[in-house]
Design a protein around this motif. Structure first.
Motif, PDB file in Angstrom:
ATOM      1  N   LEU A 157      83.697   5.508  59.168  1.00  0.00           N
ATOM      2  CA  LEU A 157      83.554   6.851  58.229  1.00  0.00           C
ATOM      3  C   LEU A 157      84.433   7.789  58.334  1.00  0.00           C
ATOM      4  O   LEU A 157      84.843   8.562  57.254  1.00  0.00           O
ATOM      5  N   GLN A 158      84.948   8.093  59.437  1.00  0.00           N
ATOM      6  CA  GLN A 158      85.715   9.263  59.509  1.00  0.00           C
ATOM      7  C   GLN A 158      87.225   8.957  58.911  1.00  0.00           C
ATOM      8  O   GLN A 158      87.862   9.717  58.125  1.00  0.00           O
ATOM      9  N   GLU A 159      87.656   7.529  58.901  1.00  0.00           N
ATOM     10  CA  GLU A 159      88.797   7.043  58.211  1.00  0.00           C
ATOM     11  C   GLU A 159      88.366   6.966  56.818  1.00  0.00           C
ATOM     12  O   GLU A 159      89.542   7.451  56.056  1.00  0.00           O
ATOM     13  N   THR A 160      87.250   6.700  56.385  1.00  0.00           N
ATOM     14  CA  THR A 160      87.046   6.605  55.048  1.00  0.00           C
ATOM     15  C   THR A 160      87.046   8.119  54.232  1.00  0.00           C
ATOM     16  O   THR A 160      87.534   8.471  53.226  1.00  0.00           O
ATOM     17  N   HIS A 161      86.721   8.886  55.285  1.00  0.00           N
ATOM     18  CA  HIS A 161      86.655  10.425  55.130  1.00  0.00           C
ATOM     19  C   HIS A 161      87.984  10.926  54.799  1.00  0.00           C
ATOM     20  O   HIS A 161      88.225  11.773  53.754  1.00  0.00           O
ATOM     21  N   ASP A 162      88.879  10.549  55.431  1.00  0.00           N
ATOM     22  CA  ASP A 162      90.457  10.992  55.378  1.00  0.00           C
ATOM     23  C   ASP A 162      91.000  10.252  54.133  1.00  0.00           C
ATOM     24  O   ASP A 162      91.724  10.988  53.498  1.00  0.00           O
ATOM     25  N   ARG A 163      90.405   9.049  53.562  1.00  0.00           N
ATOM     26  CA  ARG A 163      91.026   8.447  52.674  1.00  0.00           C
ATOM     27  C   ARG A 163      90.647   9.355  51.429  1.00  0.00           C
ATOM     28  O   ARG A 163      91.213   9.881  50.386  1.00  0.00           O
ATOM     29  N   ALA A 164      89.258   9.753  51.351  1.00  0.00           N
ATOM     30  CA  ALA A 164      88.580  10.605  50.323  1.00  0.00           C
ATOM     31  C   ALA A 164      89.044  11.777  50.141  1.00  0.00           C
ATOM     32  O   ALA A 164      89.481  12.427  49.116  1.00  0.00           O
TER      33      ALA A 164
END
Length: 278
Positions: free
Chosen positions: A224-231
């Motif tokens: 989720l942290q990686e996805t948050h960075d993508r967002a």
């Protein structure tokens, strides 16, 4: 149970695969210790009655949120579960990508209920992974995988929008033409429309990552942290596209104004020479 209401029903096997459930077994699985996933059509007649009568673990507020006409990405934790609203780009035939499709999910440690009003490719992606034995093993896996697929499907559209902005900017700098004005406006409007949902979706992912939901493990939170960075990158990219489009629009207006001034100056010179002769 209406077939129009029920779109998907799976019992996850805990190994990345699952079995498709017969309608009469859905409630049995959802009430058991096995992880079950039910995907419904929120716009179908009888959807509200089905949620109220069959899915007793959903309260009235959650049901209303799952069936709402207008939704924005958000997360609402309720006890040991969570209501998660997502938005994905519209990749349906003859549709505009910025007309984003909502996906409404209730998830806890062993029950997953998702609803949509229009087809969303990310859901098909998760189903295909289950069929191959490469899908989610538990509720946390399901939620992380679904969010990732929503963003995976979004990225090509954002890349294409950025490429369109590059192309029209280069064209206007070299050969400004009034016909490019509509292209610039369309790019800017699309960036604004996408950002409207991507920004709150970024915040929703951050809220999930920082939540105390027991079914989300440390590994899930890392994803989720990686996805948050993508967002975050997507929001920054959309902001940059919007600002660049405005600058390009101003440059086009200035170039056309300069061109008009030069034409007027030429006409003035010609008139000053020939009008006295007349």
């Amino acid at each position: 149970m209406s077939g129009k209401i029920l779109l998907e029903s799976w019992a996850l096997d805990g190994k990345g695969g699952g079995v498709i459930l017969e309608p009469e077994r859905i409630i049995e699985v959802l009430d058991s210790e096995q992880v079950g996933w039910v995907h419904l059509d929120a716009g179908a007649k009888g959807a509200k009655a089905f949620l109220k009568e069959k899915l007793h673990f959903l309260d009235d507020i959650t049901i209303s949120a799952l069936l709402a006409e207008e939704t924005r990405p958000r997360v609402m934790q309720v006890g040991e579960g969570a209501l998660v609203i997502l938005r994905g780009v519209n990749l349906n035939e003859a549709a505009d990508p910025e007309d984003m499709v909502s996906l409404r999910i209730w998830v806890d440690a062993r029950r997953i209920v998702s609803l949509r009003k229009r087809r969303l490719k990310a859901v098909s992606d998760v189903r295909e992974k289950l069929q191959k034995g490469e899908g989610p093993k538990n509720s946390g896996d399901f939620l992380v995988m679904m969010i990732n697929r929503v963003f995976d499907r979004m990225e090509p559209e954002l890349d294409e929008l950025e490429e369109r902005c590059d192309t029209v900017e280069e064209r206007i700098m070299q050969h400004p033409d009034i016909s490019d004005r509509h292209e610039v406006i369309d790019i800017r409007q699309m960036a604004i429309a996408l950002r409207r949902y991507v920004a709150p979706q970024r915040d929703a992912v951050a809220q999930l990552k920082n939540s105390d939901l027991a079914f989300l493990t440390t590994e899930h939170r890392r994803y989720l942290q990686e996805t948050h960075d993508r967002a975050i990158r997507h929001v920054e990219s959309l902001d940059a596209i919007r600002e660049r489009a405005q600058i390009v629009k101003d440059e086009l207006a200035n170039a056309l104004a300069d061109k008009l001034n030069r034409n007027m100056y030429t006409l003035s010179v010609v008139a000053s020479i020939f009008l006295p002769l007349g």
